[in-house]
Each structure stands twice: as structure tokens, then as C-alpha cells.
Design a protein around this motif. Structure first.
Motif, mmCIF file in Angstrom:
data_model
loop_
_atom_site.group_PDB
_atom_site.id
_atom_site.type_symbol
_atom_site.label_atom_id
_atom_site.label_comp_id
_atom_site.label_asym_id
_atom_site.label_seq_id
_atom_site.Cartn_x
_atom_site.Cartn_y
_atom_site.Cartn_z
ATOM 1 N N ALA A 94 11.014 2.908 -9.896
ATOM 2 C CA ALA A 94 11.827 3.898 -9.118
ATOM 3 C C ALA A 94 13.282 4.076 -9.885
ATOM 4 O O ALA A 94 13.966 5.041 -10.169
ATOM 5 C CB ALA A 94 12.132 3.475 -7.697
ATOM 6 N N ARG A 124 17.047 -4.043 -6.646
ATOM 7 C CA ARG A 124 17.218 -2.623 -7.202
ATOM 8 C C ARG A 124 18.461 -2.267 -8.001
ATOM 9 O O ARG A 124 18.436 -1.726 -9.172
ATOM 10 C CB ARG A 124 17.419 -1.600 -6.008
ATOM 11 N N HIS A 165 10.154 4.983 -4.496
ATOM 12 C CA HIS A 165 10.857 4.413 -3.339
ATOM 13 C C HIS A 165 9.945 4.075 -2.142
ATOM 14 O O HIS A 165 10.494 3.399 -1.412
ATOM 15 C CB HIS A 165 12.085 5.448 -3.317
ATOM 16 N N ASP A 174 14.966 6.901 -11.820
ATOM 17 C CA ASP A 174 16.346 7.528 -11.513
ATOM 18 C C ASP A 174 17.262 7.816 -12.632
ATOM 19 O O ASP A 174 18.087 8.478 -12.568
ATOM 20 C CB ASP A 174 17.084 6.428 -10.629
ATOM 21 N N SER A 225 10.422 -1.145 -7.353
ATOM 22 C CA SER A 225 11.913 -1.045 -7.515
ATOM 23 C C SER A 225 11.893 -0.615 -9.039
ATOM 24 O O SER A 225 12.938 -0.100 -9.377
ATOM 25 C CB SER A 225 12.239 -2.207 -6.926
ATOM 26 N N ARG A 248 8.640 0.783 -2.646
ATOM 27 C CA ARG A 248 9.361 -0.159 -2.665
ATOM 28 C C ARG A 248 10.079 -0.632 -1.165
ATOM 29 O O ARG A 248 9.799 -1.813 -0.919
ATOM 30 C CB ARG A 248 10.599 0.041 -3.297
#
Length: 642
Positions: A43, A169, A103, A47, A40, A106
Motif C-alpha cells: 500500500a 506504515r 489498505h 502511494d 502495508s 492492511r
């Protein structure tokens, strides 16, 4: 909270239910949890890359106001707009592909973590529940327990998967975005974060209000499930009593209770989340207004420094990823409160004390002769005894019959032998071994029990006969069915031994169900046999056939028999007569008839000699049938429907 919630007292002591959940079940699944958390983190960081690269591209390629990736040494920076565009596109592509991989890890981590805990909690809760003694099931409704095993456990899974997944997240996102915004322009970042304290205060108020509401919702779900389960189980009585309207109103009442409790929680939620969106929207508007003015005109309100177009675009994009997640924390807390209420009910069930405690050093029961001794046994509830000072000896291989009026305590006496309950006073021995000092499984392996309340599991006839003797062969199953006078009717069923019996054996008659239950006990081949009204649901002719088989089965086996039809036990080696939980007579059939006491009067009733019965016996019988007092309630609680 409603006072009649059966888990209210236990739940009140479960203030650390969620911590306990993680301590007892999270540790063994921590690898999956760590994978989810680490994935997480990466990721969320990846992002952020597309928005940052967009800002760098605007400032360096379109406006040429900053060097491309200025934090890199000059020798590593690509030359020319086309190369810079290609590098930026490659970095963005890497961020998307790498982010997709993280992801996946995760989601795998959090799903694996939650699913394993859900499975372990459900199986442990069921295992604990089925090992509780019978008085627990007499005071708790099936629907309430089903609600815990299904709805509450599923709510835990949803929080552990969706809730915790979202929590990490969003936490990573808020922290990472905050760092980026402060790095780009710490003054504008402070303006962007102005709504955060208000969001935190709103969230705190939400938690305080929603927690008791969710506890009420969980309680009302259990009550509604109990009512529905009870009505569906008694659908035949409802139809034959023409009480559909009455039961419809009762279901409407419990459904209204659930509606009211759930609507109370919904009302709080539908006020909270729109308010958070408004607050978050104010933060976005402030960022857009101040940042836009700063980038287009210059620093407002006496602020110093510059804000490029690219930085402004990054702020606009990332501020939404910062403010909106803050608002979504309310959803996570909403899920947490639901999970907390469910975990308290789950651990409330797990912590339910049992009146039967097995000695960890208990040895296996060793049945040699099958001699059974009851010595001054007393048992009851709430200081109201059901049986008092019961004492008798049964030699190995003998048959003892228990006789008495309804509610005398006959079934309770024999359930004590199975350790469905433990005596309050006195002791019970099998071949000189106190049954409290031997293991429960060894006791129940050694005793076969045929109840007046026959229960068949959903499945085939063969599966029900083999239940408890799973290694038995097909031939042994058939022989047991023949001994129980069940083979002939089974072979006439549509699929023979493979015929599905339906829920609780609804496709079979009462007599057929009882013969299958007897076949189940015969297949077990126990050292001691208990027949609790074993032929109560069969006609006289079938009873004769079954009784003939039972005589052969019990010939060299210690047997206890309860029967209202006294003709079936008149050949017992010893007959014990109970009244109001006490032994009032004992002896053989002939001895008791000669005494001209309670047994003789009961025999006279079945022989049709009603006119010859003494007035005292008739008056006492009238009192027994009309009495509705604490003693009767206690015996009902003990499920002694003999």
C-alpha cells in the motif's frame, strides 16, 4: 510511583511485558499480522506512484527534458504526449485502486490481530483473577481490577491496532521515500534528512520522561475507579449518613490525583510534538529552498549535477511524506509507552501468586457417606492465627453447629472446607480423602453454601435460582423455590420468576434475597450443606417456615450450620463452641447448658437472662466488642464476618 499501588511490586518485575505479550498471544495470530505487514508494504509503495508519475509527466510531457518512463526499453514507451498522458493516468488510477485494496487488507490484518489479542488477554486475565483465592480479593480493590480488565486491555488494543499499523506504515513510507529521493538526487536527499538525527534524539528524551508518567497515570486511574465503585456501592449509607459533602471531597481528591498525574504526562506531550513539527518544518524549508534554487538557477554551495522541475516537485511532495512521518513516530512511541504500562499491570495481575495450588494429578472427590474430619487445623495471616488446632469429626448425615462470639472464626472454619483457603497446618478430609488431593470443582460441586452475605446477579429471579445448576428444568426451579419458602413472594412479583432483581438484587428485600439464595442451594442438591447464618435476614415467622424446609433438606445430608440465633441449632447432633479461634466446648444443646460455660451464657443472653450472667462473661464480651487489634484485622482480611 505511589507506594500504595497494589501492583507496584509485580510490575517492577515485568520489564519484558510487551515481549511477553507478543510471545504468548501474538504467535497464534501471526497470519493476520503478516497480512497486515505485507499489505502495508504494498500500500505504501503504491502511494508513492502518483507523485513519481507527476514528476515524470512534468519532465517528459510539459518540458520534454527527459524521455517518458526512461527506465523502460524504448519499445515499451508510449509515443506522443496524449498516449503518455493516458498511460500516466492509467498507472495513477491503478495505484489508487490497488492501494485501496491493500489498505483494506492492511486494516483487516492489524484489526484482526489486535482484536483477537484483546479478547484473549481480557478473558485470560479474568479467568486467572477469578481462580485466585479469597485473600487476594480482600486486599485488592474492585475498581483497581476493573481498571485492568477494561482500560488497560483497551489500551493494548489501541496500540496493537492503531500504533503498530501506523508504525509499519510510517516505517515503509520512510524507507521507500528515502530510496526514491536518493535515486532521484542523493545530495538533495541528504539535505532533506538533516533533521532526522535531531528527531531521533528528541524521541529518545521523550521516551525517558514519559514512561514513569504513564505508570503514574495508570495507577491513579485504578484508585479513582476504586473510589467511585466503592461510593456507588455504598450510596444508601452515604445518603442516610448525610455524608454527600464528605464523599464529594474524597472523590475530588482522587480525581485531583488523576488530574495531576495525567497533566504531568500531557505537559511532556504538548512540549514534545510541537518541537518535532518545528524540526520537521526546518527540513521541509531546507528542501524547498535548496531544491528550488537548484532547479531554477543551478547547483548551490558547490554541488554538482542537475535537478529538473519534475524532480523538484517530487522532492517537495515526498519530503513531506518523509519528514512528517518521522515526527509522527513520537505519537507511536507515546502509544507504546501507554501500552507498556498497561501490559505490566495486566501481567502483574496474571502473575499474582495463589495460596491454593491444585495437584495436577488430583482425582475427583467421591462422596459416599459425607463424613468430614478436621484434624489439628490452623490458619491465619502474617503469623497471626485466626483458628488454632481445630479438630472434630462429623458423621455422614449429621448436623454440626458452630457457635461463638463475633470474630471467633466460625465462617473461616467452613470456608476452609470449601478450599477458599488452605490450612497452614493440619488436614481436612471428606470420606477419608484429603481435600488438597482432590480437584477443586469436585469439592464445590459436592458442597452447597448459603452465606449470610447474599449476592444476586443482575438478571431474573429464575436465572439467579438456576445459577450453578444451569440444566435444571422450570419445574425443578419452582420446587426449589417452594422448599425455600420463596415461591409465594416470587409469584406476587410483577413478572413472577422473570422479574429483574436489579444490581445485586437491590429490588428485593434482604429476606427475599436470602430465600432465593437458599433455593439456589436446594436446587444444587449437594452432598454436604453449609448454612452460614442462612436465616439472618428474615423475620421470625419466615425463619420458622424456612427452618422447617431446611430440616427436611438436611435430614439425610451432612450439614454445617452457623447461627447467632441459638434456637435454630439446638437440635444439632453436635455443637462446637469457638472462642478466639479455638474450640472451648463441644456437645449437644443439653450437654452444653449443663456445663454452664460460654454456650450457656450465650443462651442466657438470647433468653433475656442478662441479670443472671456472670461478671466474667460480661467483661469478656466487652473486651471482644471493643478490641481492635491485629487478630481482628486478620479476620477481616479473611472476610470472616461471622
Amino acid at each position: 510511583m505511589d507506594d500504595d499501588d497494589p501492583f507496584e511490586d509485580v510490575r517492577a518485575d515485568s520489564s519484558n511485558a510487551m515481549r511477553r505479550l507478543f510471545d504468548e498471544y501474538g504467535r497464534e495470530n501471526r497470519f493476520a499480522f503478516v497480512v497486515g505487514v505485507v499489505a502495508s508494504l504494498f500500500a505504501r509503495v503504491l502511494d508513492l506512484v502518483p507523485a513519481l508519475m507527476l514528476g515524470y509527466a512534468i519532465d517528459s510531457i510539459l518540458y520534454d527534458s527527459y524521455p517518458f518512463l526512461g527506465f523502460l526499453p524504448a519499445g515499451l514507451q508510449p509515443a506522443g504526449d496524449v498516449n503518455q498522458l493516458l498511460v500516466a493516468s492509467g498507472i495513477i488510477a491503478f495505484a489508487f485502486f490497488g492501494g485501496a485494496g491493500f489498505h483494506w487488507f492492511r486494516n483487516w490484518g492489524f484489526n484482526s490481530f489486535s482484536q483477537h489479542i484483546q479478547h484473549a488477554v481480557r478473558t485470560d486475565t479474568y479467568d486467572k483473577m477469578q481462580r485466585l483465592n479469597m485473600d487476594f480479593f480482600a486486599t485488592k480493590q474492585t475498581g483497581e481490577m476493573m481498571s485492568i480488565l477494561s482500560n488497560d486491555v483497551n489500551r493494548l488494543e489501541r496500540f496493537l491496532n492503531d500504533g503498530m499499523n501506523s508504525a509499519f506504515r510510517l516505517s515503509v513510507m520512510v524507507f521507500a521515500v528515502g530510496c526514491v529521493l536518493f535515486y532521484l538526487n542523493w545530495k538533495l536527499a541528504i539535505i532533506t534528512m538533516l533533521p532526522v538525527p535531531i528527531i531521533a534524539w528528541f524521541t529518545y528524551r521523550f521516551v525517558k520522561k514519559i514512561q514513569p508518567e504513564y505508570a503514574d497515570v495508570r495507577s491513579s486511574v485504578g484508585k479513582m475507579n476504586s473510589r467511585l465503585e466503592n461510593n456507588l456501592g455504598g450510596i444508601q449509607v452515604i445518603k442516610t449518613s448525610n455524608t454527600e459533602d464528605y464523599e464529594g471531597e474524597r472523590v475530588e481528591d482522587v480525581s485531583q490525583g488523576y488530574f495531576d498525574a495525567n497533566w504531568g504526562a500531557i505537559t511532556i506531550r504538548i512540549k514534545f510534538f510541537p518541537a518535532l513539527r518545528v524540526i520537521a518544518g526546518i527540513g521541509f524549508v531546507l528542501t524547498f529552498l535548496v531544491g528550488g534554487y537548484w532547479a531554477a538557477v543551478g547547483a548551490p554551495f558547490g554541488l554538482a549535477g542537475t535537478l529538473t522541475i519534475g524532480q523538484f516537485v517530487v522532492f517537495i511532495q515526498l519530503s513531506q511524506q518523509f519528514i512528517w512521518p518521522m515526527a509522527q513516530f513520537g505519537q507511536i512511541i507515546n502509544m507504546y509507552q501507554r501500552a507498556r504500562a498497561s501490559s505490566e499491570r495486566i501481567f502483574g495481575l496474571m502473575d499474582e501468586p495463589s495460596r491454593i495450588e491444585e495437584d495436577p494429578n488430583a482425582e475427583e472427590l467421591d462422596v459416599t457417606d459425607g463424613e468430614v474430619v478436621y484434624e489439628d487445623v490452623t490458619f491465619g495471616y502474617d503469623d497471626e492465627p485466626i483458628i488454632e488446632d481445630v479438630s472434630f469429626d462429623v458423621d455422614g448425615g449429621d448436623t454440626l453447629a458452630l457457635v461463638g462470639p463475633t470474630g471467633a472464626g466460625k465462617s473461616t472454619v467452613l470456608k476452609l472446607l470449601l478450599r477458599m483457603y488452605d490450612p497452614d497446618e493440619g488436614r481436612i478430609e471428606i470420606d477419608g480423602q484429603d481435600i488438597r488431593n482432590v480437584t477443586l470443582p469436585s469439592i464445590r460441586r459436592s458442597i452447597g453454601y448459603v452465606s449470610q452475605d447474599t449476592f444476586l446477579f443482575y438478571g431474573t429471579v429464575e436465572e439467579n435460582i438456576r445459577y450453578g445448576s444451569f440444566d435444571a428444568s422450570q419445574e425443578e426451579v419452582v420446587e426449589a423455590a417452594k422448599a425455600a419458602e420463596a415461591h409465594e413472594f416470587i409469584t406476587n412479583l410483577p413478572d413472577g420468576y422473570e422479574t429483574k432483581v436489579g444490581e445485586r438484587g437491590v429490588k428485593l428485600s434482604g429476606g427475599q434475597r436470602q430465600r432465593i439464595d437458599i433455593a439456589r442451594a436446594i436446587l444444587k442438591d449437594p452432598d454436604i450443606m453449609i448454612l452460614d447464618e442462612a436465616t439472618s435476614d428474615v423475620d421470625t415467622e419466615t425463619e420458622m417456615l424456612i427452618q422447617r424446609s431446611l430440616d427436611e433438606l438436611t435430614e439425610n445430608r451432612t450439614t454445617f450450620s452457623i447461627a447467632h440465633r441459638l434456637s435454630t441449632i439446638k437440635d444439632a447432633d453436635q455443637i462446637v463452641v469457638l472462642e478466639d479461634g479455638k474450640i472451648v466446648e463441644r456437645g449437644t444443646h443439653e450437654d452444653l447448658l449443663a456445663e454452664d460455660g460460654l454456650y450457656a451464657n450465650l443462651w442466657g443472653v438470647q433468653a433475656g437472662e442478662i441479670d443472671e450472667l456472670p461478671d466474667e462473661f460480661i467483661e469478656r464480651a466487652a473486651e471482644r466488642t471493643s478490641q481492635v487489634d491485629v487478630d481482628e484485622d486478620a479476620e477481616t482480611t479473611a472476610q470472616d464476618d461471622d
